[in-house]
Design an enzyme around this catalytic site. Structure first.
Site, PDB file in Angstrom:
ATOM      1  CE1 TYR A 155       0.756   1.700   4.225  1.00 46.14           C
ATOM      2  CE2 TYR A 155       0.986  -0.681   4.443  1.00 46.14           C
ATOM      3  CZ  TYR A 155       1.217   0.592   4.929  1.00 46.14           C
ATOM      4  OH  TYR A 155       1.909   0.779   6.096  1.00 46.14           O
ATOM      5  CG  PHE A 215       0.137   8.642   6.011  1.00 52.31           C
ATOM      6  CD1 PHE A 215       0.136   7.375   6.573  1.00 52.31           C
ATOM      7  CD2 PHE A 215      -0.975   9.052   5.295  1.00 52.31           C
ATOM      8  CE1 PHE A 215      -0.943   6.529   6.408  1.00 52.31           C
ATOM      9  CE2 PHE A 215      -2.059   8.201   5.137  1.00 52.31           C
ATOM     10  CZ  PHE A 215      -2.053   6.926   5.685  1.00 52.31           C
ATOM     11  CG  ASP A 216       3.469   3.661   6.410  1.00 55.32           C
ATOM     12  OD1 ASP A 216       4.682   3.557   6.143  1.00 55.32           O
ATOM     13  OD2 ASP A 216       2.827   2.799   7.043  1.00 55.32           O
ATOM     14  CB  ILE A 242      -7.774   1.696  11.112  1.00 57.23           C
ATOM     15  CG1 ILE A 242      -7.443   1.611   9.610  1.00 57.23           C
ATOM     16  CG2 ILE A 242      -6.610   2.287  11.896  1.00 57.23           C
ATOM     17  CD1 ILE A 242      -7.155   2.954   8.972  1.00 57.23           C
ATOM     18  CE1 TYR A 247      -4.205   4.678  13.509  1.00 54.85           C
ATOM     19  CE2 TYR A 247      -4.227   5.533  11.265  1.00 54.85           C
ATOM     20  CZ  TYR A 247      -3.837   4.555  12.171  1.00 54.85           C
ATOM     21  OH  TYR A 247      -3.096   3.472  11.750  1.00 54.85           O
TER      22      TYR A 247
END
Length: 453
Positions: free
Chosen positions: A52, A62-63, A82, A108
């Site tokens: 991903y 972000f990742d 999540i 989140y």
């Protein structure tokens, strides 16, 4: 993220979650690519491996699992992810590419996560499903191609020779016996290979092709192997069975032509002449005597013939035709010979053309009745105490003519008699003295006695 932008557009868009009570947007899933056919999709409790890229709505990364060059591996629907990912991965196929947009209340929320994900952030995951299995999965057999004739199937303890291509569920190749130009050879059902192969190769036919799909708990488990096979990987083996045998196997004989007039059949020590085709069980021809125009001649029981063929040509009539199947322990064994691979089962198509009474391996002449007790005196025609070649030759030929003895049919009589004379003329002076003359059977007994001592 450049690889994702190469796609021209979405092919599917689905709304996977309800609008929240506060009017927040629901989870969105857009499929960019879905392979066909798709025989299985992600369900709750499945274990998945996926890549991903995670971004905010403005495109800020972000990742990324791609940056770590390692898939993210986890269970689905067990609160290890999540909530939005637990829902967004459902119904994906291996090889499918999907964009999952997750609202904050399924991600989140108000707290965000560290410095990378701010509060109330919607997250966008560009996902590629690489692998999928469930802990309850067993070995799966697919794409079977079974030969029309299958007289025997593998059982535990059999020794197999097979070719394979090994890949992962997404089609990524990791190993192949074909690239080594050598079959993989092993016992099955005895723990010499991974459990999935042990199970997946039971009940196969010679020449069969099948796909064996192995879940990781029957493959290389959570740890994988080196840098070739990652942990928790489903393995796909496309297998072609070349041959198999069991160490207890004996020679198999199938007679497909036998003359009605058969007065005598072949026996141990007979001299036979025959034509044959030799091949492997997959049909690869090793040798054919007819194409080379060379009639084969051998003594049954001779050490020059493999033991399986010695057994297979017994009790044949002149003109009889047989298929003789020989396991490797009665042929060329684990090492093979020349074009014959190690541990190969051999197939001989034999036609017997002629047979004559022969002599045991290592003998040139045998008596058909008891040998004279005063042999030296009978050989010594002129009674001078010594035997020369002419005396020796005329005596042996007379015994053959009178049916009292038999020369080997493998060579001309004169050559055989010359060899016999040379063997007895131990000091090579052209004469045989009484002390030099010994029957071969007596020599063999003396040698055995020395070996025992």
């Amino acid at each position: 993220m450049h690889w994702w932008r190469q796609h021209v557009g979405y092919v599917e868009s689905r709304d996977l979650g309800p609008v929240s009570l506060r009017g927040q947007p629901s989870l969105q899933s857009k499929t960019v690519f879905r392979p066909e056919p798709c025989s299985r999709v992600v369900q709750n409790t499945d274990y998945v491996r996926y890549h991903y890229n995670g971004t905010l709505l403005n495109g800020t990364l972000f990742d990324s699992s791609h940056n770590r060059m390692k898939t993210y591996d986890t269970y689905v629907g067990m609160s290890l992810l999540i909530k939005g990912m637990d829902e967004g991965l459902l119904s994906m196929c291996v090889g499918e590419r999907r964009v999952i947009t997750i609202p904050p209340f399924l991600a989140y929320g108000e707290g965000g996560y560290g410095t990378e994900i701010p509060p109330q952030a919607s997250l966008v995951f560009h996902t590629l499903l690489v692998d999928l299995h469930n802990p309850s999965d067993t070995v799966s057999i697919q794409n079977q191609k079974v030969p029309e004739s299958c007289s025997r199937k593998t059982v535990t303890g059999d020794f197999l020779r097979y070719h394979y291509n090994g890949s992962f569920l997404d089609g990524t190749f990791f190993d192949s016996s074909y690239s080594r130009n050598h079959t993989y050879n092993t016992y099955i059902g005895m723990g010499y290979v991974i459990s999935g192969i042990d199970q997946g190769l039971i009940g196969v036919c010679m020449g069969e092709r099948r796909r064996v799909v192995i879940p990781p708990h029957l493959g290389y488990g959570e740890n994988g192997v080196g840098d070739k096979i990652p942990g928790s990987a489903v393995l796909v083996f496309d297998v072609h069975i070349i041959d198999f045998h069991n160490p207890s196997d004996q020679v198999e004989i199938q007679t497909y032509f036998k003359p009605t007039d058969c007065n005598r059949t072949s026996k141990l020590n007979d001299f036979i002449q025959y034509h044959y085709n030799a091949s492997l069980m997959d049909g690869e021809v090793l040798y054919t005597s007819r194409e080379h125009g060379s009639l084969q001649s051998l003594v049954i029981g001779s050490s020059k013939m493999i033991e399986g063929l010695n057994q297979g040509v017994l009790d044949m009539c002149i003109g009889e035709k047989r298929i003789i199947t020989i396991p490797p322990h009665l042929a060329h064994g684990e090492k093979g010979l020349g074009d014959v691979p190690g541990s190969a089962v051999l197939l001989f198509d034999v036609e017997l053309l002629d047979l004559k009474p022969g002599v045991p391996d290592g003998y040139l002449f045998v008596w058909t009745e008891d040998a004279p007790s005063n042999l030296h005196e009978e050989l010594d025609k002129d009674k001078d105490g010594e035997i020369v070649l002419d005396e020796f030759s005329s005596y042996i030929k007379a015994q053959v003519a009178n049916g009292k003895g038999r020369l080997s049919p493998t060579e001309s009589p004169d050559k055989l008699i010359q060899d016999m004379f040379n063997n007895q003329d131990r000091n090579s002076d052209g004469k045989i003295s009484p002390s030099e003359l010994k029957l071969k059977v007596d020599e063999d007994k003396e040698k055995l006695l020395k070996d025992e001592l």
